[in-house]
Design a protein around this motif. Structure first.
Motif: not given
Lengths: 705, 270
Positions: B44-53
């Motif tokens: 979930v955290v990775i997905a969130f970071v990707l989305w932010l990026a």
């Protein structure tokens, strides 16, 4: 338009504010001491008045009723006058209330360590003090209602709704839960027994949280937060919805303290579902608090008062989310009886009540002394220390609770308990206990800092004893209930408002309590369950006096991990003669409901003399005085008579020779000890306690269901 | 404020240290669960970071309108709050000691939560108390016990689960040292550190109250002698452990420790 001149009474607010800080510091200090005692039992210095079981109730009472209580009264007296545009109804009642309340606190601080306790959590005070509480509380109510009635403001502000609900509900709770029959001046038995007592107690206990720690503080929030932020309240509609929903639903949720116990399933389920429903109404309060800060967030950064308030409201939101989750039976199966509950309670008490208190005090004191806060820096420091203190308190305890619970439940692949020795699960979490006491220490430092800062503030200002004010007099205009404006109509009618809230809070209580009192099938009788013998009864009262129930539960839950560890799970019918019930709420030590017959008399004797003799590393305090103190048998007669009047089937006239039976039983135990090499006096208190412990849970050991 | 952050970091490290020690106590099953949860959280955290990026790399769209638009719309739908600039329109015409009230609409997410939990509550009650007999916890318990009994039966059949009939005395060093650990931890408080007897009887002599020999000792350990204060260990020690303890006790024979308690019971002959 003509205006009337009058003045607000700040004097009583000042008194309550001082008492808040003073008792807060005392209450937290006692808390710190018992937190350390959990890993250093020696800290009681071998003095019976300072053992964990006796001063733990002192800590909870001091923090709830002295620290939070005094803040409630101070805050109510300040805000009520101003939103009603009227001086308090009677200065005499204000002073009577203040000094009466302080007297109660002092009486608590004396009687609890002396061992005068009912054993019911948060209602430990014995009946003479209970009566005093009732009188003082009613004087507060009269003063408040009087003020509302002679107000100059047409409508009652939302804070006032919360104050009214608090007053009526706490009155009901206190009266119903404290119905007890005196045995002597400072000893009484509650009229309820076993399951009924448990339900009544937790209906009370849970709603003490609701109507002493929550609703009055929401009232304070509704006044002081918009004041401090200088912003309008976010939503009036939301206030109405969440106020009525909150007070209606809260009352039902008490049974969630008794999940998986001998309480009937239907009551447990009501506790669960109403707790879940409570989530939204609670969050309504948080929303109205946080969203009121819309447009003021930039000020939060450099205003310590707002910082305290924001953390308070956030902590309120967190604990009112956690509460419903803990009411789900599968979560409760893990959390109950562990330190998780303690962590949860402290996020509420330190976070919500503590932080809001400081926010209010930092706002209030400069106002009343007509000056600025002495040091913003110190207030900021206080904020950070307290926040850190809360984190340090709560996180280790969450971890401790979950770890221990999992250890209790763990089976080996062969289907045997992995940690059969209870003490092993305690020793595992001692490091967590150490950390949490550091958290408590930090929080205590915080309150001392605030005391210094507030005193300095007061010194540099000059106190306004009577604050001049003016307002137009109340004009009574005829109005009718209009669609969409019903609540506006109600807000003008304090008496109707109070009556309506009484009805709303009564419903849940009645639906749960009355069937449990009256419907027999809720507590199936067990023929083999007999009343306690006089010696056991005396032993039971020693158990209550020493507060063993603060560390030991007496309720085996229907889980295989518990029936394997302790024995058959507890049945409702086993508790019918238990005035009061002693199920406990926290297992710092193992459950004792089936301890009868588990060990020899000698084992208990040596264990009570010093637990570490029998359980190396135990954190249970030694009770050497029980070996030397002589049992007071002059009370036996009165105790038996009172028990009979409460429905315990002792034969008529039995009280007259009860002491003979008592001596016979005591001699038997003393003989047994002597045979095993310990010459014990048969009139020592320990003998009675052993008799009680050996009786526990044995009534149905034959396997009767 | 910076120093506070550093402090916080130090303290979190301390927490982690303690947590580590606790994790060691947990068994594989819980570890497994923990690992799974951690995996999910990490994803979930990775997905969130990707989305932010993605949101912030959108150069021509500095406010991230394209990517954030659905989110903003969703948020608006859920909150329906009156923007702060238009707040005058919903300001109510009264004040209490200077406190005014807005009349914002109740946020739809709040209503969903409120009515949703009520519906959930109704379903819960219907499910357990109307469509079922309401015997929630006894049923749960009986099922749990029944399953455990089946498992136990199976283990006894396979011989993994010793009982007083099948138990034998062992003499290899590893077992005896395990037996000694068990003895010190559980038995020594009553029988003395070297079995010399204290509250309980001497275990190093010829005399046995409830019979000597591995089978009898195993039996005494397993069921206890409750009326005399010897507790039953069968729910606390698995059979292998009781076997080790019994074997260790047999190995104490004749050690003649100091302060030995007087013999009790009868002289035992194999």
């Amino acid at each position: 338009m003509q205006v009337e001149k009058f003045s607000y009474d700040n004097q009583v607010v000042k008194q309550f504010a001082i008492a808040t800080v003073l008792w807060g510091a005392v209450g937290m200090l006692v808390g710190l001491i018992i937190a350390v005692q959990l890993y250093l039992p020696e800290l009681n210095l071998g003095i019976q008045y300072l053992t964990f079981g006796r001063i733990r109730p002192l800590h909870t009472n001091a923090v709830i009723f002295a620290f939070v209580g005094n803040m409630i009264f101070g805050g109510v007296y300040y805000s009520l006058q101003r939103v009603c545009k009227a001086r308090m109804f009677s200065d005499f009642l204000s002073q009577f209330h203040f000094w009466g309340w302080q007297l109660i606190i002092v009486l608590a601080a004396v009687t609890l360590p002396l061992g005068f306790t009912t054993g019911k959590e948060y209602a430990e005070l014995e009946f003479p003090v209970d009566l005093l509480i009732a009188v003082v509380w009613l004087s507060f109510g009269a003063n408040m209602i009087g003020t509302i009635i002679k107000r100059r403001e047409k409508h009652m502000y939302v804070a006032v709704w919360f104050y009214i609900a608090t007053f009526v509900t706490v009155t009901i709770l206190h009266v119903v839960n404290s119905i007890e029959v005196p045995v002597s001046f400072l000893k009484s038995y509650p009229v309820y027994a076993g399951v009924q007592d448990a339900l009544t107690q937790w209906w009370y206990g849970h709603n003490a949280v609701a109507f002493f720690l929550t609703t009055p503080y929401l009232g304070l929030m509704y006044y002081f937060l918009p004041k401090a932020a200088n912003r309008p309240v976010y939503s009036y509609r939301l206030s109405i919805l969440h106020f009525w929903a909150l007070i209606f639903i809260y009352i039902w949720a008490g049974p969630h303290h008794l999940l998986y116990t001998a309480l009937p399933d239907w009551a447990q389920s009501l506790g669960t579902v109403f707790s879940i429903m409570l989530l939204a109404p609670s969050w309504g309060g948080m929303l109205n608090g946080l969203l009121t800060l819309r447009g003021a967030w930039d000020r939060v950064r450099d205003n310590p008062i707002l910082k305290f308030m924001v953390v308070a409201v956030t902590a309120y939101g967190m604990s009112t989310f956690e509460g419903p989750m803990l009411s789900l039976k599968n979560v409760n199966a893990i959390s109950h009886f562990t330190d998780w509950t303690i962590a949860h309670a402290h996020v509420g008490a330190l976070g919500w009540n503590g932080m809001l208190t400081f926010g209010v005090l930092y706002w209030l004191v400069p106002k009343m002394w007509d000056t600025q806060l002495y040091s913003k820096k110190l207030a900021n420091l206080h904020f950070w220390i307290s926040t850190l203190g809360i984190v340090f308190y709560a996180v280790p305890l969450y971890w401790a609770g979950i770890t221990q619970s999992l250890m209790w439940k763990q089976f080996t692949p062969l289907g045997i308990l992995q940690y059969p020795n209870f003490l092993e699960t305690v020793l595992q979490i001692i490091p967590m206990y150490i950390l949490r006491s550091i958290g408590g220490f930090l929080f205590l430092c915080g309150i001392l800092l605030s005391a210094y800062n507030l005193i300095k503030t007061a010194r540099q200002g000059s106190f306004i004893k009577n604050e001049e004010a003016e307002a137009a007099p109340y004009k009574n205009e005829k109005d009718q209930i209009k669609r969409g404006l019903i609540h506006r109509w109600l807000e003008k009618r304090p008496v109707q408002f109070a009556l309506l809230s009484t009805v709303v809070v009564l419903i849940g209580g009645l639906v749960e309590l009355i069937p449990t009192y009256l419907v027999k099938s809720n507590i199936p009788t067990i023929a083999s369950v007999k009343p306690y013998t006089p010696l056991e009864l005396q032993g039971r009262d020693i158990y209550i006096r020493e507060g063993c129930n603060t560390c030991h539960s007496q309720l085996v839950r229907p889980f295989r991990s518990e029936t394997e560890r302790y024995g058959e799970y507890s049945k409702a019918g086993e508790f019918v003669y238990d005035h009061p019930f002693l199920w406990g709420s926290k297992r710092t030590g193992p459950d004792l409901h089936r301890v009868g017959g588990k060990y020899s008399n000698l084992w208990h004797y040596l264990h009570m003399e010093d637990p570490r003799q029998m359980s190396p590393g135990s954190i249970m305090p030694p009770y050497p005085w029980l070996l030397t103190q002589v049992l007071d048998t002059t009370t036996t007669q009165a105790k038996i008579s009172v028990m009979r009047s409460l429905g315990v089937p002792y034969e008529k006239g039995y009280e007259n020779f009860a002491n003979e039976d008592l001596e016979n039983q005591a001699n038997k135990i003393a003989d047994d000890l002597l045979n095993n090499g310990i010459p014990a006096e048969s009139n020592a208190e320990i003998i009675a306690l052993i008799a009680y412990l050996q009786r526990l849970g044995t009534d149905i050991k034959g396997g009767a269901k | 404020m910076k120093s506070n952050k550093i402090l916080l970091m130090i303290f979190s490290l301390i927490f982690f240290f303690f947590e580590q020690t606790n994790l060691l106590a947990a068994n594989e099953e819980t570890l497994d669960k923990v690992m799974k949860t951690m995996l999910v959280v990490t994803l979930v955290v990775i997905a969130f970071v990707l989305w932010l990026a993605v949101v912030y790399s959108e150069k021509n769209d500095s406010e991230g309108k394209t990517f954030k638009a659905p989110l903003a719309a969703f948020k608006k739908y859920l909150t329906r709050t009156t923007p702060i600039e238009k707040e005058q329109e919903i300001l109510l015409h009264h004040d209490y000691d200077g406190i005014q009230e807005l009349d914002n609409r109740i946020p739809p997410w709040f209503s969903i939560l409120f009515y949703g939990t009520i519906i959930w509550g109704a379903i819960y009650l219907l499910n357990y108390h109307v469509f079922d007999d309401g015997q929630v916890q006894t049923k749960e318990y009986n099922l749990e016990v029944h399953q455990a009994a089946l498992e136990r039966e199976f283990l006894i059949k396979t011989g993994a689960f010793l009982n007083e009939e099948t138990v034998t005395a062992l003499s290899d060093a590893a077992v005896l040292s395990e037996g000694k650990d068990i003895f010190i931890k559980n038995c020594a408080s009553c029988h003395g550190q070297s079995g010399e007897g204290l509250v309980g009887p001497n275990l190093t002599d010829d005399f046995w109250i409830h019979g000597g020999g591995v089978k009898n000792i195993f039996k005494t350990i397993k069921y206890g002698v409750p009326q005399k204060g010897m507790i039953s260990w069968q729910t606390q020690l698995d059979p292998k452990k009781m076997q080790a303890a019994a074997s260790f006790i047999l190995s104490l024979y004749g050690t003649n420790p100091p302060n030995g308690k007087q013999p009790e019971g009868e002289k035992w002959k194999e």
